[in-house]
Design an enzyme around this catalytic site. Structure first.
Site, PDB file in Angstrom:
ATOM      1  N   TYR A  58       0.708  -1.167  -0.071  1.00  0.00           N
ATOM      2  CA  TYR A  58      -0.181   0.001   0.182  1.00  0.00           C
ATOM      3  C   TYR A  58       0.989   1.005   0.192  1.00  0.00           C
ATOM      4  O   TYR A  58       1.615   1.444   1.099  1.00  0.00           O
ATOM      5  CB  TYR A  58      -0.815   0.182   1.358  1.00  0.00           C
ATOM      6  N   HIS A 124       0.419 -12.122   0.826  1.00  0.00           N
ATOM      7  CA  HIS A 124      -0.556 -11.215   0.049  1.00  0.00           C
ATOM      8  C   HIS A 124      -1.236 -12.041  -1.107  1.00  0.00           C
ATOM      9  O   HIS A 124      -2.288 -11.908  -1.291  1.00  0.00           O
ATOM     10  CB  HIS A 124       0.113  -9.833  -0.308  1.00  0.00           C
ATOM     11  N   PRO A 219     -15.405  -5.236   4.000  1.00  0.00           N
ATOM     12  CA  PRO A 219     -16.809  -5.566   4.583  1.00  0.00           C
ATOM     13  C   PRO A 219     -17.812  -4.336   4.372  1.00  0.00           C
ATOM     14  O   PRO A 219     -19.168  -4.513   4.313  1.00  0.00           O
ATOM     15  CB  PRO A 219     -16.441  -5.413   6.122  1.00  0.00           C
ATOM     16  N   LEU A 220     -17.355  -3.199   3.562  1.00  0.00           N
ATOM     17  CA  LEU A 220     -18.468  -2.190   3.530  1.00  0.00           C
ATOM     18  C   LEU A 220     -18.642  -1.898   1.970  1.00  0.00           C
ATOM     19  O   LEU A 220     -19.104  -0.976   1.583  1.00  0.00           O
ATOM     20  CB  LEU A 220     -17.890  -0.928   4.041  1.00  0.00           C
ATOM     21  N   GLY A 221     -18.256  -3.001   1.156  1.00  0.00           N
ATOM     22  CA  GLY A 221     -18.228  -2.996  -0.177  1.00  0.00           C
ATOM     23  C   GLY A 221     -17.539  -1.787  -0.932  1.00  0.00           C
ATOM     24  O   GLY A 221     -18.365  -1.014  -1.602  1.00  0.00           O
ATOM     25  N   GLY A 223     -17.300   0.941   0.516  1.00  0.00           N
ATOM     26  CA  GLY A 223     -18.050   2.204   0.700  1.00  0.00           C
ATOM     27  C   GLY A 223     -19.487   2.171   0.330  1.00  0.00           C
ATOM     28  O   GLY A 223     -20.352   2.921   0.713  1.00  0.00           O
ATOM     29  N   LEU A 225     -21.759   0.031   0.775  1.00  0.00           N
ATOM     30  CA  LEU A 225     -22.847  -0.371   1.615  1.00  0.00           C
ATOM     31  C   LEU A 225     -23.061   0.522   2.816  1.00  0.00           C
ATOM     32  O   LEU A 225     -23.959   0.445   3.528  1.00  0.00           O
ATOM     33  CB  LEU A 225     -22.485  -1.658   2.402  1.00  0.00           C
TER      34      LEU A 225
END
Ligand SMILES: NC(=O)c1ccc[n+]([C@@H]2O[C@H](COP(=O)([O-])OP(=O)(O)OC[C@H]3O[C@@H](n4cnc5c(N)ncnc54)[C@H](OP(=O)(O)O)[C@@H]3O)[C@@H](O)[C@H]2O)c1
Length: 330
Positions: A58, A124, A219-221, A223, A225
């Protein structure tokens, strides 16, 4: 915050983690400036988050540097999880699983993170040119050397299988079985969210049967979701969503029923759709630790709050009936 155990090394962490990728990678670089990401890490710690997920890739490298700075004086409160095995060469992402490279990558991550030990070191992506046993064996030596406490595998990027009857993560599971012969896998990181539940078919059950932890990535798609994105809003060219088949204007509109459903449940609890999406992930198994990504202090705190949200059986039934993500190539 409730604590959850991650696999063979019997490490326990707060139930909700923090994904640091949006601070330095994959999302619009114009929003990655300034020190607010540092404050997001610190606010997450204040809210009881322990697992801080980063990767050498990253940035590359700048995200680990940022995490190292954010944890100055607070290292003991955090559980640092980082990754090796992918690097950026001429703007292309390539795998390198050679043992010598893994050893050098670990030392470099330790320096950037300003720490003596990495709590969870994840592969990774396996290098197709190197038997995974060789890479994993080199990573196991890092545990023996005291540089790493536990090992994990990332299984992002698996796509729906073309062979009838095959499941998305069958290949990952075969790889995990080989790795387990060499050294115990403490955690698997894979996409798991309300609109991407495929890990529930076989990968999460595999982890559950072996006491292996599961880090729910995205987990928030990305952003979506959270209900804060508007269909057709557009993304900067360097934002992964500018080219993502779920984020065309048409698909963002087509996927709205998922957001509407999450918002309906959220309103019953005085919560946000993001918290409901994370609480759903937490209910998929006692070893699941979602790692929502954010660079905003207020969202880091909001997301940590999902650990205290108790979804009812009615909530879960409603959420499980929501449609999976539609993509422009469906
Ligand atoms: N191993 C791998 O190959 C891999 C691949 C992908 C992801 N991951 C891991 O999974 C983590 C999460 O994935 P991700 O960050 O791509 O996706 P995500 O967690 O599904 O969503 C992140 C996005 O949601 C926004 N957001 C976060 N909390 C919010 C809230 N409460 N309200 C409104 N918006 C909110 C963030 O905005 P801001 O950025 O503006 O805060 C960001 O744009 C990553 O950080 C990384 O640690 C791993």
């Amino acid at each position: 915050m409730e604590r959850r155990s991650l696999g063979a090394a019997a490490l326990a962490v707060g139930a909700v983690g923090l994904g640091c990728m949006p601070m330095s990678w994959a999302y619009a670089a114009s929003q990655q400036r300034g020190d607010h990401a540092l404050r997001a890490v610190q606010a997450a710690l204040d809210a009881g988050v322990q697992l801080i997920d980063t990767a050498d890739m990253y940035g590359p490298f700048t995200n680990e540097l940022l995490v190292g700075r954010a944890l100055k004086g607070r290292r003991a409160e955090a559980f640092v999880s980082t990754k090796c095995g992918l690097l950026v060469v001429d703007q292309h992402i390539v795998a390198n699983g050679r043992p010598g490279y893994v050893r050098r990558a670990c030392d470099a991550s330790l320096r950037r993170l300003q720490t003596d030990v990495i709590d969870l070191y994840q592969l990774h992506r396996a290098d197709p040119e190197v038997p995974v046993e060789e890479t994993w064996g080199a990573m196991a030596e890092l545990v023996a050397a005291g540089k790493v406490r536990a090992l994990g595998l990332c299984a992002i990027g698996a796509r729906a299988p073309r062979r009838p009857g095959a499941r998305m993560h069958d290949g990952t599971i075969r790889q995990l079985e080989r790795m387990q012969q060499v050294f115990p896998v403490s955690a698997v990181q894979a996409e798991l969210s309300v609109w991407s539940p495929q890990a529930l078919e076989s990968l999460l059950p595999w982890c559950a049967a072996r006491g292996v932890g599961f880090l729910a990535a995205m987990p928030l798609g990305n952003g979506y979701l959270t209900g804060t994105l508007t269909p057709g809003q557009g993304f900067e060219p360097d934002d992964l969503r500018a080219r993502h088949p779920r984020f065309t204007a048409e698909m963002m509109a087509a996927n709205q029923p998922v957001v509407v459903g999450l918002r309906r449940v959220a309103e019953r609890h005085g919560a946000t759709p993001a918290q409901v999406a994370l609480a759903w992930a937490l209910r998929q198994g006692p070893q699941v630790v979602p790692v929502p990504g954010t660079k905003q202090e207020r969202w880091a705190v909001e997301n940590a709050g999902a650990a205290g949200l108790e979804l009812t059986a009615r909530d879960l039934t409603e959420i499980d009936r929501l449609p999976p993500a539609r993509e422009s190539w469906d």
